[in-house]
Design a protein around this motif. Structure first.
Motif, PDB file in Angstrom:
ATOM      1  N   UNK A 151       0.829  -1.197   0.000  1.00 49.16           N
ATOM      2  CA  UNK A 151       0.000   0.000   0.000  1.00 49.16           C
ATOM      3  C   UNK A 151       0.869   1.255   0.000  1.00 49.16           C
ATOM      4  N   UNK A 152       0.235   2.379  -0.301  1.00 47.10           N
ATOM      5  CA  UNK A 152       0.938   3.664  -0.240  1.00 47.10           C
ATOM      6  C   UNK A 152       1.245   3.998   1.221  1.00 47.10           C
ATOM      7  N   UNK A 153       2.307   4.760   1.473  1.00 45.06           N
ATOM      8  CA  UNK A 153       2.630   5.130   2.859  1.00 45.06           C
ATOM      9  C   UNK A 153       1.476   5.890   3.508  1.00 45.06           C
ATOM     10  N   UNK A 154       1.262   5.696   4.820  1.00 50.77           N
ATOM     11  CA  UNK A 154       0.218   6.455   5.507  1.00 50.77           C
ATOM     12  C   UNK A 154       0.615   7.919   5.647  1.00 50.77           C
ATOM     13  N   UNK A 157       6.280   2.725   6.550  1.00 53.29           N
ATOM     14  CA  UNK A 157       6.132   3.669   7.660  1.00 53.29           C
ATOM     15  C   UNK A 157       7.297   3.667   8.632  1.00 53.29           C
ATOM     16  N   UNK A 158       8.197   2.689   8.547  1.00 51.72           N
ATOM     17  CA  UNK A 158       9.313   2.624   9.477  1.00 51.72           C
ATOM     18  C   UNK A 158       9.035   1.677  10.634  1.00 51.72           C
ATOM     19  N   UNK A 159      10.067   1.446  11.457  1.00 50.56           N
ATOM     20  CA  UNK A 159       9.956   0.506  12.578  1.00 50.56           C
ATOM     21  C   UNK A 159       9.222   1.141  13.755  1.00 50.56           C
ATOM     22  N   UNK A 165       6.718  -6.814   7.124  1.00 53.74           N
ATOM     23  CA  UNK A 165       7.605  -6.279   6.081  1.00 53.74           C
ATOM     24  C   UNK A 165       7.030  -4.996   5.474  1.00 53.74           C
ATOM     25  N   UNK A 166       5.742  -5.021   5.195  1.00 52.19           N
ATOM     26  CA  UNK A 166       5.163  -3.868   4.519  1.00 52.19           C
ATOM     27  C   UNK A 166       5.056  -2.653   5.430  1.00 52.19           C
TER      28      UNK A 166
END
Length: 538
Positions: free
Chosen positions: A428-431, A462-464, A456-457
């Motif tokens: 999906x696109x980044x939030x 969005x990062x960890x 993974x996605x």
């Protein structure tokens, strides 16, 4: 003799005054819900109830804010009345305007002034009572308004002046104070000066019936000092019954009360998890990490549907809700329905997938009772029997990235398998940037991972998650992926289902509360344990 034609009449527009309750959308009455669903226009009160409108009104409903003007100033009751009449006249014949009022329309809410305006404009109206903050907020704080020893209950709006506080000096009475924090503070001081004992018990509650609710128990002598200038208390209860909070507190003691949980899933998949989280006292933000799209070439699915109708298969196995949805859409494209499954055996990977099939009118023949995964389904799938099974072929409509575990196991059991791509999953696109900052900054108390791909996605778009965030995983494979991405796994579901994952998180919350109590410390949410400089207002 010719008859005289009857004049055509039209149904006039009408107004419904609906109490929205004190904050919890679940406290809206059934009648209020039905009127919101039919509304052409909704006029809000001082408290914006966008959550209620989104949940129950039509997507095309017109929403008017009657609480505040363009400059942010609070509108007068007269201005609200004019807005109401104007909207009712503009909506046209047969239209419905819902005036969504805070709490209960008949309790300190300006109902009479607006009804007078409707009378003058010859508008018909309904009044639907709402759950009042007077009773709901104390109940959510664990305080009964009456017991055997209660002699009276008094309700006072502290925003109004001229009260004779000596009338409420008896400490056997329950006194409910509504108003702004500064006026409640003044009222408590006046009550003390009027003779109510300094040791009289007091409860101060802000944001009542919501998961941001906070309640503080104190005494009348200490209450003025407890209420700070930045406090947002909106209701106080002065009563001996405040002493029952330790036994009757049920809302603020929920296992995940006030937790903010990240659910990396599509909206369609996350509904049951969001509801279960709400039951435990948490709010959820759903962030899709995948987008479900049709296969690049539809011919394979078209051939599978044709084979299903013509009797090519003995079994059809569904391993996800998305697979059910994809096949159902193809059926509808061809003008088919669930009757085409007559004579087929149908398997579902778990309860949620089985529920999606039942919604379509198909009752699955096989659902694993243990682990709800491809491996669990394989354990209960019967081997091919030349005598009992007239056809040896199985249809598996799945995602393009599905694992080979089920296919390989079925073939070992003697089945021929058509492994068909029913849908594709793409990242999906980044939030929004606010969500990404909240994830990395530790604003979320927990994150729920339901598959390795969600790990993974989410990390990819969005990062960890912050180290303070509790990481909960649906099973060992997902936990391993999370660890490979540098995450500490705190919670593992007892079985591979989304609801079991939520239950496991709630169990973890109980464990944290017990540990805090044994250490003599207040219960803290995981996000509270970050350095103060990293915390943001919720």
């Amino acid at each position: 003799m010719a008859s005289t034609p009857t004049a055509t009449t039209t149904t006039p527009s009408r107004v419904a005054f609906v109490g929205s309750g004190p904050g919890d959308p679940g406290l809206l009455t059934l009648r209020g819900r039905d009127l919101l669903a039919a509304a052409d226009v909704v006029i809000l009160d001082r408290i914006t109830r966008d959550d209620v409108v989104r949940a129950f009104a039509r997507p095309d409903v017109e929403v008017i804010d009657a609480g505040h003007g363009e400059q942010g100033q609070e509108l007068t009751q007269a201005v609200r009345a004019r807005l109401l009449v104007k909207a009712a006249k503009a909506v046209g014949p047969g239209g419905l305007v819902v005036r969504l009022m805070d709490g209960d329309p008949g309790t300190f809410n300006g109902l009479v002034e607006e009804v007078h305006a409707c009378h003058r404009a010859s508008l018909s109206f309904d009044i639907v009572p709402g759950v009042s903050a007077v009773s709901a907020v104390p109940t959510y704080a664990g305080i009964p308004l009456t017991t055997k020893g209660t002699s009276a209950v008094h309700i006072v709006s502290t925003d109004k002046s001229g009260h004779d506080w000596s009338r409420y000096a008896s400490d056997t009475d329950t006194l409910v104070l509504l108003g702004r924090p500064d006026s409640i503070r003044s009222a408590l001081g006046a009550l003390l000066a009027a003779g109510r004992p300094a040791e009289a018990l007091v409860s101060l509650t802000s944001r009542g019936t919501t998961f941001a609710q906070t309640s503080v128990s104190t005494t009348l002598g200490q209450a003025e000092r407890t209420l700070t200038s930045s406090d947002d208390t909106s209701l106080a209860v002065v009563s001996p019954n405040v002493g029952l909070r330790d036994e009757l507190s049920w809302f603020e003691t929920k296992p995940l009360f006030g937790w903010k949980v990240l659910v990396p899933r599509t909206q369609a998949q996350a509904g049951s998890m969001v509801d279960r989280l709400s039951g435990y006292g948490a709010t959820a933000d759903v962030v899709p990490t995948i987008s479900v799209e049709p296969p690049r070439t539809p011919q394979q699915m078209e051939k599978a549907v044709k084979g299903l109708v013509t009797g090519r298969y003995e079994w059809v196995g569904f391993t996800s809700v998305n697979a059910v949805r994809a096949v159902r859409e193809r059926f509808e494209d061809f003008g088919l329905d669930a009757r085409a499954f007559a004579g087929l055996k149908v398997a579902a990977v778990g309860g949620v997938t089985a529920a999606a099939l039942r919604d379509w009118g198909i009752n699955p023949d096989l659902v694993p009772t243990g682990e709800q995964s491809a491996a669990g389904l394989l354990e209960v799938w019967p081997e091919f029997d030349e005598v009992l099974d007239p056809i040896n072929r199985v249809l598996l409509p799945r995602a393009d990235i599905a694992t080979e575990t089920l296919v390989a196991g079925l073939r070992e059991g003697g089945w021929e398998v058509d492994d068909v791509t029913a849908y594709r999953t793409v990242r999906a696109a980044p939030p929004a940037v606010e969500i990404r900052d909240a994830i990395k900054g530790g604003d979320y108390d927990a994150v729920l991972f339901t598959s390795s791909s969600t790990v993974r996605n989410l990390v990819g778009i969005a990062g960890k998650p912050h180290t303070a965030t509790v990481v909960a995983c649906i099973g060992p494979a997902t936990a391993k992926t999370a660890q490979e991405h540098g995450l500490r796994v705190d919670v593992l579901a007892a079985e591979a289902s989304a609801l079991s994952l939520v239950d496991a998180l709630a169990g973890h919350g109980v464990g944290l509360a017990v540990a805090a109590a044994e250490a003599g410390q207040p219960v803290q949410r995981p996000s509270d344990k970050r350095p103060a400089s990293r915390r943001r207002a919720r």
